[in-house]
Every structure is written in C-alpha cells, then in structure tokens.
Motif scaffolding. Structure first.
Motif, PDB file in Angstrom:
ATOM      1  N   ASP A 108      51.700  41.851  26.397  1.00 52.70           N
ATOM      2  CA  ASP A 108      51.970  42.778  27.657  1.00 52.70           C
ATOM      3  C   ASP A 108      52.458  44.012  27.885  1.00 52.70           C
ATOM      4  OD1 ASP A 108      51.660  39.646  28.717  1.00 52.70           O
ATOM      5  OD2 ASP A 108      53.367  39.360  28.889  1.00 52.70           O
ATOM      6  N   MET A 109      52.876  44.975  26.743  1.00 51.62           N
ATOM      7  CA  MET A 109      53.043  45.996  27.883  1.00 51.62           C
ATOM      8  C   MET A 109      52.561  46.514  27.262  1.00 51.62           C
ATOM      9  SD  MET A 109      56.174  48.090  24.997  1.00 51.62           S
ATOM     10  CE  MET A 109      55.184  47.829  23.399  1.00 51.62           C
ATOM     11  N   MET A 110      51.427  45.972  25.950  1.00 53.12           N
ATOM     12  CA  MET A 110      50.255  47.521  25.657  1.00 53.12           C
ATOM     13  C   MET A 110      48.806  47.272  26.665  1.00 53.12           C
ATOM     14  SD  MET A 110      50.446  49.333  23.827  1.00 53.12           S
ATOM     15  CE  MET A 110      49.283  50.369  23.352  1.00 53.12           C
ATOM     16  N   THR A 111      48.935  45.738  27.529  1.00 50.83           N
ATOM     17  CA  THR A 111      48.141  44.967  28.262  1.00 50.83           C
ATOM     18  C   THR A 111      47.187  46.124  29.089  1.00 50.83           C
ATOM     19  OG1 THR A 111      48.580  42.888  28.545  1.00 50.83           O
ATOM     20  CG2 THR A 111      46.708  43.596  30.430  1.00 50.83           C
ATOM     21  N   PRO A 112      46.127  46.545  28.648  1.00 48.58           N
ATOM     22  CA  PRO A 112      45.655  47.988  30.108  1.00 48.58           C
ATOM     23  C   PRO A 112      45.663  47.320  31.747  1.00 48.58           C
ATOM     24  CG  PRO A 112      43.587  46.721  28.263  1.00 48.58           C
ATOM     25  CD  PRO A 112      45.350  46.475  28.029  1.00 48.58           C
ATOM     26  N   THR A 113      46.299  48.250  32.308  1.00 47.45           N
ATOM     27  CA  THR A 113      45.878  47.917  33.736  1.00 47.45           C
ATOM     28  C   THR A 113      44.220  49.076  34.333  1.00 47.45           C
ATOM     29  OG1 THR A 113      48.419  47.437  33.950  1.00 47.45           O
ATOM     30  CG2 THR A 113      46.957  48.066  36.084  1.00 47.45           C
ATOM     31  N   LEU A 114      43.400  48.104  35.163  1.00 45.83           N
ATOM     32  CA  LEU A 114      42.087  48.774  35.252  1.00 45.83           C
ATOM     33  C   LEU A 114      42.966  48.357  37.314  1.00 45.83           C
ATOM     34  CD1 LEU A 114      39.818  49.869  36.116  1.00 45.83           C
ATOM     35  CD2 LEU A 114      39.203  47.401  36.069  1.00 45.83           C
ATOM     36  N   ARG A 115      43.015  50.125  37.881  1.00 46.69           N
ATOM     37  CA  ARG A 115      43.388  49.722  39.682  1.00 46.69           C
ATOM     38  C   ARG A 115      41.932  50.149  40.326  1.00 46.69           C
ATOM     39  NH1 ARG A 115      48.416  50.638  41.240  1.00 46.69           N
ATOM     40  NH2 ARG A 115      47.885  52.007  43.042  1.00 46.69           N
ATOM     41  N   LEU A 116      41.224  49.214  40.976  1.00 49.17           N
ATOM     42  CA  LEU A 116      40.505  49.220  41.360  1.00 49.17           C
ATOM     43  C   LEU A 116      40.520  49.125  43.413  1.00 49.17           C
ATOM     44  CD1 LEU A 116      37.563  48.610  41.920  1.00 49.17           C
ATOM     45  CD2 LEU A 116      37.821  46.121  41.746  1.00 49.17           C
ATOM     46  N   GLY A 117      40.339  50.459  43.258  1.00 45.99           N
ATOM     47  CA  GLY A 117      40.275  50.524  45.536  1.00 45.99           C
ATOM     48  C   GLY A 117      39.017  50.092  45.445  1.00 45.99           C
ATOM     49  N   VAL A 118      39.317  49.540  46.464  1.00 42.07           N
ATOM     50  CA  VAL A 118      38.417  49.023  47.776  1.00 42.07           C
ATOM     51  C   VAL A 118      38.664  49.632  49.595  1.00 42.07           C
ATOM     52  CG1 VAL A 118      37.716  46.686  49.098  1.00 42.07           C
ATOM     53  CG2 VAL A 118      38.402  46.488  46.774  1.00 42.07           C
ATOM     54  N   ARG A 161      44.858  46.152  57.975  1.00 39.61           N
ATOM     55  CA  ARG A 161      45.518  47.165  59.307  1.00 39.61           C
ATOM     56  C   ARG A 161      46.596  48.309  58.860  1.00 39.61           C
ATOM     57  NH1 ARG A 161      44.694  46.081  64.260  1.00 39.61           N
ATOM     58  NH2 ARG A 161      43.174  44.337  65.032  1.00 39.61           N
ATOM     59  N   ARG A 162      46.922  47.605  57.330  1.00 40.49           N
ATOM     60  CA  ARG A 162      47.747  48.683  56.380  1.00 40.49           C
ATOM     61  C   ARG A 162      47.430  48.301  54.692  1.00 40.49           C
ATOM     62  NH1 ARG A 162      52.718  44.092  56.019  1.00 40.49           N
ATOM     63  NH2 ARG A 162      51.596  42.718  54.693  1.00 40.49           N
ATOM     64  N   LEU A 163      48.296  49.849  53.943  1.00 40.98           N
ATOM     65  CA  LEU A 163      47.384  49.194  52.683  1.00 40.98           C
ATOM     66  C   LEU A 163      48.591  48.554  51.980  1.00 40.98           C
ATOM     67  CD1 LEU A 163      47.065  51.356  49.946  1.00 40.98           C
ATOM     68  CD2 LEU A 163      49.648  52.122  50.394  1.00 40.98           C
ATOM     69  N   SER A 164      47.889  47.116  51.012  1.00 43.31           N
ATOM     70  CA  SER A 164      48.329  46.489  50.220  1.00 43.31           C
ATOM     71  C   SER A 164      47.542  46.255  49.077  1.00 43.31           C
ATOM     72  CB  SER A 164      47.486  45.391  51.113  1.00 43.31           C
ATOM     73  OG  SER A 164      45.972  44.817  51.601  1.00 43.31           O
ATOM     74  N   GLN A 165      47.976  45.628  48.180  1.00 41.15           N
ATOM     75  CA  GLN A 165      48.300  45.309  46.400  1.00 41.15           C
ATOM     76  C   GLN A 165      47.927  44.139  46.382  1.00 41.15           C
ATOM     77  OE1 GLN A 165      50.485  46.822  44.036  1.00 41.15           O
ATOM     78  NE2 GLN A 165      48.566  48.447  43.748  1.00 41.15           N
ATOM     79  N   LEU A 166      47.403  43.468  44.851  1.00 42.05           N
ATOM     80  CA  LEU A 166      46.884  42.401  44.557  1.00 42.05           C
ATOM     81  C   LEU A 166      47.021  41.944  43.211  1.00 42.05           C
ATOM     82  CD1 LEU A 166      48.418  39.122  45.498  1.00 42.05           C
ATOM     83  CD2 LEU A 166      46.314  39.062  45.482  1.00 42.05           C
ATOM     84  N   ASP A 178      44.321  45.399  38.811  1.00 37.38           N
ATOM     85  CA  ASP A 178      45.657  46.249  40.058  1.00 37.38           C
ATOM     86  C   ASP A 178      44.275  46.441  41.645  1.00 37.38           C
ATOM     87  OD1 ASP A 178      47.316  45.635  38.763  1.00 37.38           O
ATOM     88  OD2 ASP A 178      48.207  47.522  38.950  1.00 37.38           O
ATOM     89  N   ILE A 179      44.249  45.333  42.425  1.00 41.03           N
ATOM     90  CA  ILE A 179      43.284  46.180  43.438  1.00 41.03           C
ATOM     91  C   ILE A 179      44.085  46.774  44.642  1.00 41.03           C
ATOM     92  CG2 ILE A 179      41.604  44.444  45.361  1.00 41.03           C
ATOM     93  CD1 ILE A 179      41.522  42.168  43.126  1.00 41.03           C
ATOM     94  N   VAL A 180      43.927  47.576  45.401  1.00 46.73           N
ATOM     95  CA  VAL A 180      44.516  48.616  46.025  1.00 46.73           C
ATOM     96  C   VAL A 180      43.841  48.203  47.755  1.00 46.73           C
ATOM     97  CG1 VAL A 180      45.001  50.599  46.808  1.00 46.73           C
ATOM     98  CG2 VAL A 180      45.707  49.706  44.255  1.00 46.73           C
ATOM     99  N   ASP A 181      44.319  47.857  48.706  1.00 45.95           N
ATOM    100  CA  ASP A 181      43.245  47.583  50.019  1.00 45.95           C
ATOM    101  C   ASP A 181      43.708  48.245  50.466  1.00 45.95           C
ATOM    102  OD1 ASP A 181      41.200  47.011  52.122  1.00 45.95           O
ATOM    103  OD2 ASP A 181      43.193  45.164  52.397  1.00 45.95           O
ATOM    104  N   TYR A 182      42.518  49.672  51.752  1.00 46.05           N
ATOM    105  CA  TYR A 182      43.628  50.063  52.910  1.00 46.05           C
ATOM    106  C   TYR A 182      42.745  50.522  54.055  1.00 46.05           C
ATOM    107  CZ  TYR A 182      40.891  53.213  50.552  1.00 46.05           C
ATOM    108  OH  TYR A 182      39.965  53.789  48.832  1.00 46.05           O
TER     109      TYR A 182
END
Length: 492
Positions: free
Chosen positions: A30-40, A113-118, A142-146
């Motif tokens: 879990d500590m070493m699990t990579p995280t991909l941040r995807l901007g939409v 209508r606002r910044l959100s994430q999942l 991590d999906i980032v919506d704005y």
C-alpha cells in the motif's frame, strides 16, 4: 491461562508468523502503490461529468473494451473506490450521477460547478514475470475534475493588468460579442482610469462585465473569453471582493498611480491571480501526471469558421500554461509533470460512424499549434473522437430515393430541428449532415456554418444488475481507446 515453558509462544507459531508477514507485505505494498493523477478538463459543455462517471463505471463493472488492452487481456482483477487522499477537496458525486442515469426517464448528470476528486484503485496482473512474482499489483488513479470555466483563468498567469485590459476590450467589440457587451462598454466610456479610485465604480463595472460574460456564454457557449473564469463560475468566491474589478480602457504609454481607478483594479487583478488562480494551479495542475482535454468541436463547426478559430485560440492559450514533459511512476513520487495529453472530441454519437475519423482529423488541425508545443516539451499527445456514454444508434434512411446515414435516439424535451419540436419521449431518426472532407477547410475564418443538425439526446437508462449480479455495460464510442492511451502503460 499462563503458558508453561514448554508451550510455544503464540506469536511465533507458523500461522501467526505467516499472517504477520502478509500484513506487513500488504502494508508495504500500500505504501509503495503508485498513484496516477488524471486531470479531466475541457471548455464548457464538453461533457466532463458524464465522461468521469462513465470512466469510473466502466473500470468498476467492466464492459466491452476491446481496445483497452489490460482489460481485453484479462489482466485486471478488480477495481474499487477508495477514500480520496485530499480531505479538503470535495468528493466527485459518482453515485448521484449514476442515480440521474437510473431515473425513468434517464437524465444527464448536472455539469461540473466545483473542483472534485475521486480515487479508483485497480488491482491487476502485470505483464512482467518479476512483478507477478510479488502477487497482484495495484494502482491508485486519482481523478481530478474542475469546471471548464476555470480553465480560462490559467493564461492570466502570464499577463499583467494592462495586457489583459487590451485583450478583453478588443474581444468585447468582436461581432459575436458586441451585442452582449454594449452596456458594459457604454459604462466604460464614462470611466476615467486615471481618476482617484472609486469603490462604487469598481462594483458597478464588475457587475456589468460579469453580466456581459454570462450573457455571451448563455447564448453562444462556444465562445472563448479572457476570464476571469470565476465571474462565470465563482464557486467559493461568490460575493468575494476578489471579484470586484474589470478591464478599463488604458493607454499603455500613460502610467497609472496606485490610488487611481486603474491602480485599484490592477491590485485586485493581481490579488485574484494570487489567491484564486495560483493556488488552483499549484495545488492541482502542477500535480497532474496525465491530462485529458474534452472539446466540443461540433458546436463551433455548426457556428462557422470564426467560432472554430476562436476555439483554437482558447485551446492554445490554455495549454500554454500546462507543465508537460516525460516522466514515470517513480519520478512522480518526487515531481509531477504531464507526460501524456489526450484531446478528445466529444459527442461522437451525434454523427454517423462514417464521420468519426473526420471529426478526429478536424480536431487535430484545430489544435495543431498547441500540440506542437506539447510535443516539443516531451509529452506524448493523442487525439480521439469519442462518446463516453452513447445515446444513439445508427441507421440508414431513404429520402427521395437517396440512402442517408442517420442516427436514431430520443431527443431531449424542447429540442428542435426546423419547425419540429421534440417531446423527450419519442424516438427520431436524424440525418446530422456531413463534416468537411478536408479538415483544414474548418479553420478558414470565412468558412460557412457546416449546416449540421444537432440536438441533445436523452441518455440510455442505467439498468440494474441482472440475475447473475453483473451490471450491464454502458454503451460508448472509443472510450476504451481513451483508457488505453491514459492508463495502459501504468498497468503493464
């Protein structure tokens, strides 16, 4: 009962030792699990909310995805939602958007209508035999919506107040904006930028400027503006003094003092950048690994060449502030950079399949200059036409002896073509028209409107799981190709 000297220590029994090692291994994984941040992201009405909803649903439930190789090869074990890492960011309302699709009749989810994430966690079997030896691999996405309106703020970072004023005033007299900006420009003609600052003047100017931007966007959603985006979508800044400024008619050769109208507006312009735009860029844009930019190309095509050129300018100015370059998951632990950028022409289900490649080619031409800058910075750039949730099917209709490629769906209530107004319940077959065979014809400023026939269609209703407990897949067009471009190398 106390153990005797001859009794084994429970903490050292084989079963307990194995459990402890497994628990430690899971914690390390879990500590070493990579995280991909995807901007939409994307401009207004490009379909960001439904794209994210369909993307998550497809990952969680699977579906027909022959071009998303990790799924097609059977290497994805499962995907599930987890608590997002940023507690200060609102959660993307995935369940609420699904509920809108499950209504009878189905309805489209509300727009962003606002910044959100999942966060979606994917467990998969790697292609690498070495990684498979360590068991199932994991990836956090991590999906980032704005809001698309916030996009138009980013070019402000590269502008001072004088430059912004010149661009905003020039745009306000363009043919597509002139009627909407009349009241604000009349007010502007009465303002002396070099007179002592007047708070009531600032309040009135900001109100009229915001009214102009909102009116122009409401009637003509394909328009690009010079911001500020929070005038259109204020979010948490509603009613804030940060939004009490506007452009003025300035002479660049005449300096303005701090206590003049221009000086007051310039200070607030800089405060807006410092307290609204820069934190958004620093806390979110600069942390992205991958970016998808959703673009409504069909709308500008239907308005004519000047609208398409306006769209090109919008994309060019926005993409100029992206931090793009090569990277990998290990370097992402230390620094973030966008190394893959996907432009997607949405609403491909509004045209026949025979035009999908043409739509893709037109978008490629529109963003050619922006793509050149991204490639020079080391990013891999893709262009696709897609519909994340397909609301139509295809059919041929014979009209006056000619066979026309049509699309069939249920238009939303109030939609019209010519004198026909649809009621939201009746299915209709529509010939949408033909896209230009030569994509460069779409960029000519004097290009006539494409003569396309577009209406908003009701989405397909989300059906409950079947007797086997499986959820039926969502229909889409090329969503699997978008997933493959954005995620597959991280799932290798």
């Amino acid at each position: 009962m106390p153990t005797s000297k001859s009794d084994p220590d429970p903490s050292t029994t084989p079963a307990t030792t194995t459990w402890a090692w497994n628990r430690a291994g899971a914690a390390f994984t879990d500590m070493m699990t990579p995280t991909l941040r995807l901007g939409v992201t994307g401009l207004s009405r490009a379909g960001k909310t439904i794209f994210i909803t369909a993307l998550i649903r497809t990952l969680l439930s699977g579906g027909r995805m022959p071009f998303f190789l990790p799924e097609a090869e059977g290497r994805i074990e499962r995907a599930y939602l987890e608590p997002q890492p940023d507690d200060q960011v609102p959660r993307f309302d995935y369940e609420g958007h699904l509920a809108a699709l499950a209504r009878d009749p189905a309805d489209w989810p509300e727009s962003t209508r606002r910044l959100s994430q999942l966060r979606v966690t994917i467990e998969f079997r790697s292609e690498s035999s070495l990684r498979r030896a360590f068991g199932v691999s994991k990836l956090h996405v991590d999906i980032v919506d704005y809001p698309g309106e916030w996009l138009i703020d980013l070019p402000l970072l590269n502008m001072d107040y004088t430059a912004w004023c010149a661009e905003a005033v020039a745009q306000s007299v363009a043919p597509r904006r002139q009627a909407h900006s009349n009241a604000w420009r009349e007010f502007l003609s009465t303002v002396d930028p070099y007179a002592p600052h007047d708070e009531q003047l600032a309040l009135r100017g900001a109100e009229l400027f915001a009214d102009y931007l909102k009116a122009a966007r409401a009637e003509d959603h394909v328009l690009h503006t010079t911001g500020p985006g929070r005038f259109l979508m204020p979010g948490e800044l509603a009613g804030s003094p940060l939004l009490t400024f506007c452009p003025l008619n300035l002479d660049p050769s005449i300096p303005y003092g701090r206590n003049t109208n221009a000086g007051m507006m310039a200070r607030r312009f800089e405060s807006y950048k410092n307290h609204a735009v820069k934190p958004f860029f620093r806390d979110h844009f600069s942390r992205l690994d991958r970016q998808i930019v959703l673009v409504d190309v069909l709308g500008p095509l239907n308005e004519g060449g000047d609208a398409v050129v306006d769209l090109e300018h919008a994309l060019s100015s926005v993409l100029s502030v992206f931090k793009i370059g090569s990277g990998n998951w290990f370097s992402a632990l230390f620094t973030r950079r966008i190394d893959k950028l996907l432009f997607a022409a949405t609403k491909a289900d509004h045209i026949h399949a025979s035009s999908h490649d043409r739509l893709e080619a037109i978008l490629r031409v529109i963003i050619d200059r922006a793509m050149g800058r991204a490639v020079d910075s080391g990013a891999e750039v893709g262009v696709q036409a897609l519909a994340s949730l397909r609301a139509t099917r295809e059919a041929d209709a014979k009209v006056d002896g000619e066979l026309l490629p049509c699309i069939v769906g249920v238009p939303m209530p109030g939609e019209r073509i010519g004198n026909q107004v649809f009621n939201g319940r009746t299915e209709a077959a529509i010939f949408p028209g033909d896209l230009p065979a030569n994509p460069r014809d779409a960029l000519k400023p004097d290009a006539a409107p494409a003569g396309l026939h577009f209406v908003r269609f009701r989405p397909p209703r989300l059906l409950p799981p079947g007797a086997d407990g499986e959820s039926p897949p969502l229909p889409h067009i090329r969503l699997d190709r978008a997933l493959d471009f954005l995620l597959s190398d991280w799932l290798a």
